[in-house]
Design an enzyme around this catalytic site. Structure first.
Site, PDB file in Angstrom:
ATOM      1  N   LYS A  13      -0.040  44.127  41.291  1.00  0.00           N
ATOM      2  CA  LYS A  13       0.788  45.200  40.708  1.00  0.00           C
ATOM      3  C   LYS A  13       1.829  44.558  39.794  1.00  0.00           C
ATOM      4  O   LYS A  13       2.597  43.702  40.214  1.00  0.00           O
ATOM      5  CB  LYS A  13       1.474  46.002  41.824  1.00  0.00           C
ATOM      6  CG  LYS A  13       2.511  47.025  41.319  1.00  0.00           C
ATOM      7  CD  LYS A  13       3.100  47.860  42.469  1.00  0.00           C
ATOM      8  CE  LYS A  13       4.249  48.749  41.992  1.00  0.00           C
ATOM      9  NZ  LYS A  13       4.851  49.554  43.080  1.00  0.00           N
TER      10      LYS A  13
ATOM     11  N   ASP B  40      10.829  49.318  38.246  1.00  0.00           N
ATOM     12  CA  ASP B  40      10.492  50.627  38.801  1.00  0.00           C
ATOM     13  C   ASP B  40      11.760  51.449  39.031  1.00  0.00           C
ATOM     14  O   ASP B  40      12.419  51.315  40.058  1.00  0.00           O
ATOM     15  CB  ASP B  40       9.720  50.439  40.122  1.00  0.00           C
ATOM     16  CG  ASP B  40       9.272  51.775  40.713  1.00  0.00           C
ATOM     17  OD1 ASP B  40       9.398  52.800  40.021  1.00  0.00           O
ATOM     18  OD2 ASP B  40       8.788  51.773  41.868  1.00  0.00           O
TER      19      ASP B  40
ATOM     20  N   LYS C 261      15.000  56.836  41.352  1.00  0.00           N
ATOM     21  CA  LYS C 261      15.404  56.283  42.649  1.00  0.00           C
ATOM     22  C   LYS C 261      16.898  56.508  42.877  1.00  0.00           C
ATOM     23  O   LYS C 261      17.701  56.352  41.961  1.00  0.00           O
ATOM     24  CB  LYS C 261      15.115  54.781  42.689  1.00  0.00           C
ATOM     25  CG  LYS C 261      13.661  54.440  42.866  1.00  0.00           C
ATOM     26  CD  LYS C 261      13.481  52.958  43.133  1.00  0.00           C
ATOM     27  CE  LYS C 261      12.007  52.591  43.189  1.00  0.00           C
ATOM     28  NZ  LYS C 261      11.305  53.179  44.351  1.00  0.00           N
TER      29      LYS C 261
ATOM     30  N   ASP D 192       9.235  44.500  41.346  1.00  0.00           N
ATOM     31  CA  ASP D 192       8.041  45.324  41.525  1.00  0.00           C
ATOM     32  C   ASP D 192       6.809  44.744  40.816  1.00  0.00           C
ATOM     33  O   ASP D 192       5.764  45.383  40.761  1.00  0.00           O
ATOM     34  CB  ASP D 192       8.319  46.766  41.068  1.00  0.00           C
ATOM     35  CG  ASP D 192       7.582  47.786  41.919  1.00  0.00           C
ATOM     36  OD1 ASP D 192       7.124  47.419  43.021  1.00  0.00           O
ATOM     37  OD2 ASP D 192       7.456  48.944  41.477  1.00  0.00           O
TER      38      ASP D 192
ATOM     39  N   ASP E  18       7.416  58.257  41.455  1.00  0.00           N
ATOM     40  CA  ASP E  18       7.788  56.957  42.019  1.00  0.00           C
ATOM     41  C   ASP E  18       6.618  56.310  42.761  1.00  0.00           C
ATOM     42  O   ASP E  18       6.692  55.143  43.131  1.00  0.00           O
ATOM     43  CB  ASP E  18       8.995  57.142  42.954  1.00  0.00           C
ATOM     44  CG  ASP E  18       9.742  55.847  43.208  1.00  0.00           C
ATOM     45  OD1 ASP E  18       9.424  54.844  42.524  1.00  0.00           O
ATOM     46  OD2 ASP E  18      10.632  55.830  44.075  1.00  0.00           O
TER      47      ASP E  18
ATOM     48  N   GLU F  68       3.964  55.090  41.622  1.00  0.00           N
ATOM     49  CA  GLU F  68       3.302  54.705  40.370  1.00  0.00           C
ATOM     50  C   GLU F  68       2.367  53.510  40.537  1.00  0.00           C
ATOM     51  O   GLU F  68       1.400  53.382  39.795  1.00  0.00           O
ATOM     52  CB  GLU F  68       4.366  54.373  39.298  1.00  0.00           C
ATOM     53  CG  GLU F  68       4.969  52.963  39.334  1.00  0.00           C
ATOM     54  CD  GLU F  68       5.727  52.632  40.615  1.00  0.00           C
ATOM     55  OE1 GLU F  68       6.160  53.564  41.305  1.00  0.00           O
ATOM     56  OE2 GLU F  68       5.893  51.431  40.920  1.00  0.00           O
TER      57      GLU F  68
ATOM     58  N   ARG G 286       0.170  52.707  42.751  1.00  0.00           N
ATOM     59  CA  ARG G 286      -1.221  53.042  43.085  1.00  0.00           C
ATOM     60  C   ARG G 286      -1.984  53.554  41.868  1.00  0.00           C
ATOM     61  O   ARG G 286      -3.191  53.429  41.802  1.00  0.00           O
ATOM     62  CB  ARG G 286      -1.231  54.046  44.254  1.00  0.00           C
ATOM     63  CG  ARG G 286      -0.583  55.353  43.955  1.00  0.00           C
ATOM     64  CD  ARG G 286      -0.226  56.130  45.227  1.00  0.00           C
ATOM     65  NE  ARG G 286       0.953  55.595  45.909  1.00  0.00           N
ATOM     66  CZ  ARG G 286       1.439  56.071  47.036  1.00  0.00           C
ATOM     67  NH1 ARG G 286       0.848  57.064  47.652  1.00  0.00           N
ATOM     68  NH2 ARG G 286       2.510  55.533  47.593  1.00  0.00           N
TER      69      ARG G 286
END
Ligand code: BES
Ligand code: ZN
Ligand code: ZN
Length: 477
Positions: free
Chosen positions: A241, A246, A253, A263, A322, A324, A326
């Site tokens: 990833k 993020d 967030k 991230d 959020d 994201e 996946r």
């Protein structure tokens, strides 16, 4: 690198001897009364420690590790290596000699902890006080190959830490791709970077959706190391990833956003592992894939309620922007199937739920990995102390990500968040041999943890390298 490893007598004068003792070897060794008492008491409490001994005006250190298993002894020694570095810094010494009154692997573990602890991310300080300071670790009699492999391991971990520690608007998707190319040139693996147009042409709707709020285009990096005499016919594929930052997107967030430069920890693990495998010239064919973008709100950003299509045609209802990671991993997993992979390992800082479940000591794993690879990976985890905990992918969890308007939703309910994320990824693996590693708890440490440091830890680099070392030495069988 802030250290040198030698296999002969130390080059520097200001060195301190370190002896390694386990309960077995301590019983045989002649020790003065005071040390014997200390060792006996530590043994009773089953506690490891670095004991300072001043004998005839000379300082010596004793790393005593009473742990029950040999793997836990190694871990105790890595920590002792960290403590030894702290000690010699405070005593204005420049190195350690690890005496040969212990096995090669015990000595290497202490050296590993010592060298990993010399890392600091100091390039943004206006005054770098430890600039050019090199610490020496001397391992008399240890063979060249083991030292080389140790150096490679540490260099790979340092690369991964640096990638994570760079500020988020420096380490963008473009910069990540450029860094992977540089690592490829240094270590000897090939890189190909797919740009926005190619990502679009491949219909990678997951990556494009997450990228919609960003002013930086996405990248998709393909790294490949294919030695002439690989033990495997079909490649191992690593997927990382690569969310450079993020913010959560429109579901912005409200907590811990300052940690979210980490991230892309999964992508750092993949690049670090590729670096180590190539540099060590292991006879394994490995491919690394990194979908990269940041996740931000913006006038064009995807919104909750949107429906997107990933590159295999799956429609996905976005319930939370959020979730994201996946989405971009879905495209990468689909892409990986063209290689007919031996095994897919994806690594991602995927869920807060994984952190809440097991914290920073371990990695949450799930998948349908074949038993032999599973055994290798989990054993490697114990050996390098990057341990895996397996979560189930039962059908019931699949029910939780059903959508009423699309094939699948990107969010489960309030429960089992790490698993519903894994279940989402499973959909795209189409039954191929696969394991998902959620490294959200281990990739970035908010508080210093011995040799793992503070900040980017280089999580899973040593795990993957050890896994491929095992495959190499077992001749792929
Ligand atoms: N990058 C985060 C997960 C994360 C959390 C990594 C803490 C490292 C430390 C991920 O993209 C995310 O935001 N996940 C959400 C998912 C939720 C919206 C279903 C989470 O875990 O809260
Ligand atoms: Zn997120
Ligand atoms: Zn994320």
């Amino acid at each position: 690198m802030a250290f040198i490893i030698t296999s002969t007598a130390p080059k520097s004068k200001e060195t301190v001897h370190v002896d390694i003792l386990t309960p077995d070897t301590a019983a045989k060794k002649k020790l003065n009364k005071k040390v014997r008492e200390q060792v006996d008491s530590l043994n009773k409490q089953n506690k490891g420690a670095l004991i300072t001994l001043i004998e005839e005006g000379e300082i010596r250190l004793i790393a005593f590790c009473p742990a029950k298993t040999v793997e836990l002894q190694y871990e105790c020694l890595r920590k002792a290596g960290h403590d030894a570095l702290e000690f010699i810094k405070s005593w204005q010494k420049t190195g350690i000699i690890i005496s040969d009154y212990a096995s090669q692997d015990h000595r290497l573990a202490l050296a590993e902890g010592f060298c990993l602890s010399t890392y600091s991310f100091n390039k943004y300080f206006s005054v770098k006080d430890e600039k050019n300071r090199k610490f020496e670790v001397s391992l008399p009699g240890i063979n060249k190959k083991s030292i080389e492999q140790l150096e490679i391991t540490i260099q790979a971990v340092i690369h991964a830490r640096d990638l994570v520690n760079e500020p988020p608007t420096v380490m963008t998707a473009l910069e990540m791709a450029a860094s992977f190319q540089k690592m490829g040139r240094e270590a000897g693996f090939k890189t190909e970077v797919l740009e926005e147009k190619q990502i679009e042409a491949l219909k990678m709707g997951g990556i494009m959706a997450v990228n919609k709020g960003s002013s930086v285009p996405p990248t998709f990096t393909i790294m490949e190391y294919k030695p002439a005499k690989a033990v495997n016919k079909k490649p191992y594929v690593l997927i990382g990833k690569g969310v450079s930052f993020d913010s959560g997107g429109l579901n912005i967030k409200t907590q811990s956003m300052e940690l979210m430069k980490s991230d892309m920890g999964g992508s750092a693990a993949v690049a670090g592992a590729m670096y180590a495998v190539a540099k060590a010239k292991l006879p394994v064919h490995v491919i690394g894939l990194v979908p990269a973008t940041d996740n931000r709100p913006g006038p064009d950003a995807i919104a909750p309620g949107d429906i997107i299509n990933t590159c295999d045609g799956t429609s996905v209802e976005i319930l939370n922007t959020d979730a994201e990671g996946r989405l971009i991993l879905a495209d990468a997993i689909s892409y990986s199937l063209r290689y007919k992979p031996e095994l897919i390992i994806d690594l991602a800082t995927l869920t807060g739920a994984a952190v809440r479940a097991i914290g920073t000591p371990g990695i949450v794993a799930m998948g349908n990995i074949d038993p032999k690879s599973r055994e290798r990976l989990f054993t490697a985890g114990h050996e390098v102390h990057e341990r895996l905990v397996e979560f189930p992918l039962w059908d019931e969890y699949g029910e939780m990500i059903k959508s009423s308007v699309a094939d699948i939703a990107n969010l489960g309910g309030p429960l089992a968040g790490a698993i519903t994320a894994g279940k989402f990824l499973e959909h795209f693996t189409k039954g191929w041999n696969w394991i998902h590693l959620d490294i959200a708890g281990t990739a970035f440490l908010e508080k210093k943890e011995s040799y793992r440091g503070k900040g980017g830890s280089g999580s899973a680099v040593r795990l993957l390298f050890r896994f491929f070392q095992k495959i190499s030495s077992a001749n792929g069988k």
